[in-house]
Scaffold this motif. Structure first.
Motif, PDB file in Angstrom:
ATOM      1  N   PRO A 240      -0.288  15.211  19.230  1.00 38.12           N
ATOM      2  CA  PRO A 240      -1.467  15.416  18.368  1.00 38.12           C
ATOM      3  C   PRO A 240      -1.647  14.304  17.339  1.00 38.12           C
ATOM      4  CG  PRO A 240      -0.236  17.453  18.634  1.00 38.12           C
ATOM      5  CD  PRO A 240       0.591  16.384  19.252  1.00 38.12           C
ATOM      6  N   ASP A 241      -2.915  13.900  17.141  1.00 41.23           N
ATOM      7  CA  ASP A 241      -3.308  12.911  16.138  1.00 41.23           C
ATOM      8  C   ASP A 241      -2.748  11.521  16.404  1.00 41.23           C
ATOM      9  OD1 ASP A 241      -4.661  14.949  14.722  1.00 41.23           O
ATOM     10  OD2 ASP A 241      -2.778  15.506  13.741  1.00 41.23           O
ATOM     11  N   THR A 242      -2.274  11.257  17.607  1.00 44.29           N
ATOM     12  CA  THR A 242      -1.814   9.908  17.965  1.00 44.29           C
ATOM     13  C   THR A 242      -2.298   9.617  19.375  1.00 44.29           C
ATOM     14  OG1 THR A 242       0.270  10.447  19.099  1.00 44.29           O
ATOM     15  CG2 THR A 242       0.320  10.419  16.690  1.00 44.29           C
ATOM     16  N   ASN A 243      -2.058   8.379  19.825  1.00 47.45           N
ATOM     17  CA  ASN A 243      -2.359   8.047  21.212  1.00 47.45           C
ATOM     18  C   ASN A 243      -1.069   7.883  22.007  1.00 47.45           C
ATOM     19  OD1 ASN A 243      -4.186   7.480  23.352  1.00 47.45           O
ATOM     20  ND2 ASN A 243      -3.790   5.293  23.129  1.00 47.45           N
ATOM     21  N   ARG A 244      -0.023   8.565  21.595  1.00 46.46           N
ATOM     22  CA  ARG A 244       1.244   8.498  22.314  1.00 46.46           C
ATOM     23  C   ARG A 244       1.382   9.696  23.253  1.00 46.46           C
ATOM     24  NH1 ARG A 244       5.613   8.005  17.792  1.00 46.46           N
ATOM     25  NH2 ARG A 244       3.978   8.882  16.466  1.00 46.46           N
ATOM     26  N   LEU A 245       2.090   9.464  24.364  1.00 48.78           N
ATOM     27  CA  LEU A 245       2.302  10.506  25.362  1.00 48.78           C
ATOM     28  C   LEU A 245       3.766  10.913  25.386  1.00 48.78           C
ATOM     29  CD1 LEU A 245       0.267   9.012  28.374  1.00 48.78           C
ATOM     30  CD2 LEU A 245      -0.561  10.471  26.514  1.00 48.78           C
ATOM     31  N   ARG A 246       4.020  12.129  25.834  1.00 47.98           N
ATOM     32  CA  ARG A 246       5.388  12.561  26.067  1.00 47.98           C
ATOM     33  C   ARG A 246       5.424  13.452  27.296  1.00 47.98           C
ATOM     34  NH1 ARG A 246       5.813  16.174  20.597  1.00 47.98           N
ATOM     35  NH2 ARG A 246       4.357  17.851  21.173  1.00 47.98           N
ATOM     36  N   ALA A 247       6.532  13.396  28.011  1.00 45.26           N
ATOM     37  CA  ALA A 247       6.697  14.209  29.210  1.00 45.26           C
ATOM     38  C   ALA A 247       6.988  15.650  28.826  1.00 45.26           C
ATOM     39  CB  ALA A 247       7.823  13.649  30.069  1.00 45.26           C
ATOM     40  N   ILE A 248       6.340  16.574  29.505  1.00 43.10           N
ATOM     41  CA  ILE A 248       6.601  17.995  29.291  1.00 43.10           C
ATOM     42  C   ILE A 248       7.888  18.354  30.030  1.00 43.10           C
ATOM     43  CG2 ILE A 248       5.737  20.322  29.704  1.00 43.10           C
ATOM     44  CD1 ILE A 248       2.901  19.191  29.518  1.00 43.10           C
ATOM     45  N   ASP A 249       8.785  19.019  29.335  1.00 42.32           N
ATOM     46  CA  ASP A 249      10.092  19.306  29.929  1.00 42.32           C
ATOM     47  C   ASP A 249      10.313  20.774  30.239  1.00 42.32           C
ATOM     48  OD1 ASP A 249      10.261  20.248  27.382  1.00 42.32           O
ATOM     49  OD2 ASP A 249      11.989  19.042  26.769  1.00 42.32           O
ATOM     50  N   GLY A 250       9.257  21.553  30.356  1.00 43.06           N
ATOM     51  CA  GLY A 250       9.400  22.959  30.684  1.00 43.06           C
ATOM     52  C   GLY A 250       9.854  23.173  32.119  1.00 43.06           C
ATOM     53  N   ALA A 251      10.196  24.422  32.426  1.00 40.69           N
ATOM     54  CA  ALA A 251      10.705  24.764  33.755  1.00 40.69           C
ATOM     55  C   ALA A 251       9.673  24.530  34.854  1.00 40.69           C
ATOM     56  CB  ALA A 251      11.161  26.222  33.760  1.00 40.69           C
ATOM     57  N   ASN A 252       8.384  24.614  34.506  1.00 41.58           N
ATOM     58  CA  ASN A 252       7.338  24.453  35.512  1.00 41.58           C
ATOM     59  C   ASN A 252       6.785  23.032  35.593  1.00 41.58           C
ATOM     60  OD1 ASN A 252       7.324  27.139  36.403  1.00 41.58           O
ATOM     61  ND2 ASN A 252       6.032  27.775  34.680  1.00 41.58           N
ATOM     62  N   ALA A 253       7.304  22.142  34.752  1.00 48.98           N
ATOM     63  CA  ALA A 253       6.825  20.757  34.774  1.00 48.98           C
ATOM     64  C   ALA A 253       7.209  20.095  36.094  1.00 48.98           C
ATOM     65  CB  ALA A 253       7.404  19.983  33.602  1.00 48.98           C
ATOM     66  N   THR A 254       6.361  19.203  36.567  1.00 49.18           N
ATOM     67  CA  THR A 254       6.661  18.473  37.804  1.00 49.18           C
ATOM     68  C   THR A 254       6.046  17.095  37.732  1.00 49.18           C
ATOM     69  OG1 THR A 254       6.647  18.619  40.225  1.00 49.18           O
ATOM     70  CG2 THR A 254       4.602  19.197  39.084  1.00 49.18           C
ATOM     71  N   GLY A 255       6.346  16.283  38.696  1.00 49.90           N
ATOM     72  CA  GLY A 255       5.815  14.932  38.765  1.00 49.90           C
ATOM     73  C   GLY A 255       6.488  14.143  39.872  1.00 49.90           C
ATOM     74  N   ILE A 256       7.828  14.110  39.851  1.00 46.96           N
ATOM     75  CA  ILE A 256       8.603  13.392  40.863  1.00 46.96           C
ATOM     76  C   ILE A 256       9.324  14.425  41.721  1.00 46.96           C
ATOM     77  CG2 ILE A 256      10.404  11.685  41.270  1.00 46.96           C
ATOM     78  CD1 ILE A 256       9.830  10.623  38.436  1.00 46.96           C
ATOM     79  N   MET A 257       9.056  14.396  43.010  1.00 43.49           N
ATOM     80  CA  MET A 257       9.625  15.402  43.905  1.00 43.49           C
ATOM     81  C   MET A 257      10.037  14.743  45.217  1.00 43.49           C
ATOM     82  SD  MET A 257       7.877  19.009  45.159  1.00 43.49           S
ATOM     83  CE  MET A 257       7.683  19.576  43.465  1.00 43.49           C
ATOM     84  N   PHE A 258      11.197  15.156  45.744  1.00 45.34           N
ATOM     85  CA  PHE A 258      11.673  14.695  47.042  1.00 45.34           C
ATOM     86  C   PHE A 258      11.620  15.858  48.031  1.00 45.34           C
ATOM     87  CE2 PHE A 258      13.371  11.569  44.215  1.00 45.34           C
ATOM     88  CZ  PHE A 258      13.441  10.395  44.956  1.00 45.34           C
ATOM     89  N   LYS A 259      11.199  15.541  49.254  1.00 46.58           N
ATOM     90  CA  LYS A 259      11.151  16.563  50.302  1.00 46.58           C
ATOM     91  C   LYS A 259      11.847  16.047  51.554  1.00 46.58           C
ATOM     92  CE  LYS A 259       6.788  18.674  48.788  1.00 46.58           C
ATOM     93  NZ  LYS A 259       5.428  19.121  49.198  1.00 46.58           N
TER      94      LYS A 259
END
Length: 610
Positions: free
Chosen positions: A562-581
């Motif tokens: 909030p109030d910045t232009n910085r990002l952070r990764a969400i670390d909750g149990a349902n977060a995803t992004g990188i996955m191997f199958k």
């Protein structure tokens, strides 16, 4: 010799010609725009709109008038064998040889040298029991010879003394004065004293003379006369003859060539499948109010390498602008390709078939990486490249050469903060890289279709690494810190130039993060999916800007602080992004990732050995 590519100022008539050539109509690729619309949207320039566009590289196996995707056949991707090849012309094999030889020779030479010293020193001390000082003196002559081979008497030193038109006499004089006669009269008297007192030293000295003369004088100088080669290098061949053959054997087995085939390059409308490379549907890219644009412009008061400001003219190629409030309708492009990448022996042939452009030999399945890349939901909106002539610099590689200021934006999700691993549409916005074939019968025949006109492989429906919701925004050079294309000798240079230690320049690049992390003088900013510099108003629509100086790479569930232009990764149990199958679809979720606020202080990529 260092060279620099120079780009002269563009004359107006050249720009007029460039624009005239760019506006020839092409089917389904140009929308006619009124002068009024063009002026309101972009200013003067050439505007392009892609309408119902699609393409795929298919090869000679597809003999019909229509593509395999239009004939409702099973596995139409088997015909995706049209290719782009990066051909290996070889590398500097003499450099490779010298490099390997030095490693091999240095070891063998040291072993032979040390053995001679040990043997002679042992015989000397055993028979005569001389004092250690005299033994050390005798050994030091070997040490002097060995060290000088790699220090004093390198080629540059020899060239100072050796007239190659009279190789034997000139080199012999240098050889005698610096090795055999010695530099100090006191040393010669000491050697003479030892010879007079102990006759065995004559035998030991003869051994020294035999070793060194055979290594350098007798063969090296003779070979230099015949071939005009460097006598020091020739001495190595005489010293350890087996080393040369050993090195040739080592190099011949090295995999030092890369051969790359990019097959089936395809662009089509995103369809939500990461298993197929081509949807066979066209997509629209740009509108009359927000088109692709090719135009000329001038940026005033630019400082690049000094504090002297100057106006810089440029040619710009700009993708459609990205709205401040993004819309999912922009993420409508699908990209697909597959590739065969080979490692080849350095002695392998680069002969090609004149009809297909494919190699006639030298490729092996055992030395192949075969992979497929499929991306869905892509948007390049907001990307741009400006080309210009850099200002004068004390560094000749930077001065008045081809400069680029570029922002490359590859975004798939305008709202990554809502992404979870349970979303049903993950494959609508993602990149998949896979290697496994569907089965043994689906992996094609032979090393690669370019050689034998075989069919393209069919890849497994599940296996691979998945990058969901990637948002990649890269800043490669800007008007104050150009990305230059140049040369040093025959080698190509791609370089993001160094940021000068000049406050009036680096303050336009460095970023104030707030909270004491930077000063108010710093005007730089980060480009991410939410913001990219100062917004632009066009008509009644607000678009993201193109003035950012820092890059951002975000994959998966990411939120904005909030109030910045910085990002952070969400670390909750349902977060995803990188996955191997694996090949059956079983997956392993590794969560999300962010690399934010990346500033390239200096980056230089240079070819070698050309």
């Amino acid at each position: 010799m260092t060279q620099s590519i120079r780009i002269h100022r563009f004359r107006k008539r050249y720009l007029t010609l460039l624009m005239s050539m760019s506006i020839f109509p092409a089917a389904h690729a140009m929308q006619e725009l009124s002068d009024h619309s063009l002026s309101d949207t972009t200013g003067e320039g050439v505007a392009l709109v892609l309408d119902n566009f699609k393409m795929v590289f298919q090869g000679p196996n597809d003999l019909s008038a229509g593509s395999s995707y239009a004939r409702s056949i099973v596995d139409p991707g088997k015909a995706d064998t049209g290719f782009i090849r990066i051909i290996p012309t070889g590398e500097n094999y003499q450099y490779l040889y010298d490099n390997y030889y030095e490693k091999k020779y240095a070891s063998d030479y040291q072993t032979a040298y040390q053995t001679a010293v040990n043997n002679n020193t042992t015989a000397y001390t055993t028979k005569y029991g001389e004092v250690k000082a005299d033994t050390t003196l005798y050994s030091s002559k070997y040490t002097e010879f060995y060290n000088s081979r790699y220090a004093t008497y390198e080629k540059a030193e020899i060239d100072r003394y050796w007239n190659r038109s009279n190789a034997l006499n000139e080199y012999q004089a240098f050889y005698n004065s610096h090795i055999w006669r010695g530099a100090a009269e006191a040393e010669r008297r000491t050697i003479a004293r030892i010879k007079e007192r102990e006759s065995v030293v004559d035998d030991a000295t003869a051994k020294v003379e035999t070793d060194t003369k055979n290594w350098i004088e007798a063969e090296a100088v003779r070979q230099a006369q015949l071939t005009q080669k460097d006598p020091i290098k020739e001495a190595k061949l005489v010293a350890v003859p087996s080393a040369s053959n050993s090195v040739v054997s080592q190099i011949s087995q090295q995999k030092t060539k890369a051969d790359v085939f990019i097959y089936g390059l395809a662009l089509s409308k995103s369809d939500g499948s990461l298993s197929t490379r081509f949807s066979n549907e066209g997509f629209n890219w740009g509108t009359a109010d927000n088109p692709w644009l090719v135009h000329a412009g001038t940026q005033e008061n630019v400082m690049q390498f000094t504090e002297t400001p100057k106006d810089v003219g440029y040619i710009a190629i700009e993708a459609p602008l990205m709205p401040v409030n993004g819309t999912a309708a922009d993420n409508n492009i699908k990209l697909g390709l597959w590739a065969d990448i080979f490692a080849r022996d350095f002695q392998s042939s680069n002969v090609v078939d004149p009809i297909t452009g494919a190699p006639t030999s030298g490729l092996s399945v055992d030395q192949r990486l075969r992979l497929q890349v499929v991306a869905n939901g892509l948007s390049l909106n907001g990307s741009q490249v400006r080309l210009f002539q850099t200002l004068e610099s004390s560094d000749i590689n930077y001065s008045e050469t081809l400069g680029l200021a570029s922002i490359i934006r590859l975004n798939t999700n305008d709202a990554p903060e809502t992404l979870t691993k349970d979303d049903a549409d993950l494959s609508h916005r993602g990149i998949r890289i896979s290697t496994a074939a569907r089965d043994n019968n689906s992996d094609g025949d032979g090393p690669t279709p370019a050689m034998n006109r075989s069919e393209a492989p069919i890849f497994n429906d599940y296996e691979g690494v998945y990058l969901y919701s990637p948002n990649i925004n890269l800043v490669l050079g800007n008007m104050y810190q150009p990305f230059v294309v140049g040369s040093e000798g025959n080698n190509i240079i791609l370089e993001v130039t160094r940021i000068p230690n000049i406050p009036s320049i680096y303050n336009k690049i460095y970023q104030n993060y707030g909270g004491g992390l930077g000063s108010v003088d710093m005007k730089g900013s980060t480009c991410n999916v939410y913001q990219c510099g100062t917004p632009i108003m066009s008509g009644s629509t607000s678009y993201q800007g193109n003035t950012a100086t820092h890059s951002s790479i975000a994959i998966g569930s990411v939120e904005r602080i909030p109030d910045t232009n910085r990002l952070r990764a969400i670390d909750g149990a349902n977060a995803t992004g990188i996955m191997f199958k694996d090949t059956t679809g079983n997956s392993k979720n590794f969560g999300s990732a962010v690399i934010d606020g990346v500033l390239i202080q200096h980056l230089k990529i240079k070819t070698t050995g050309l």
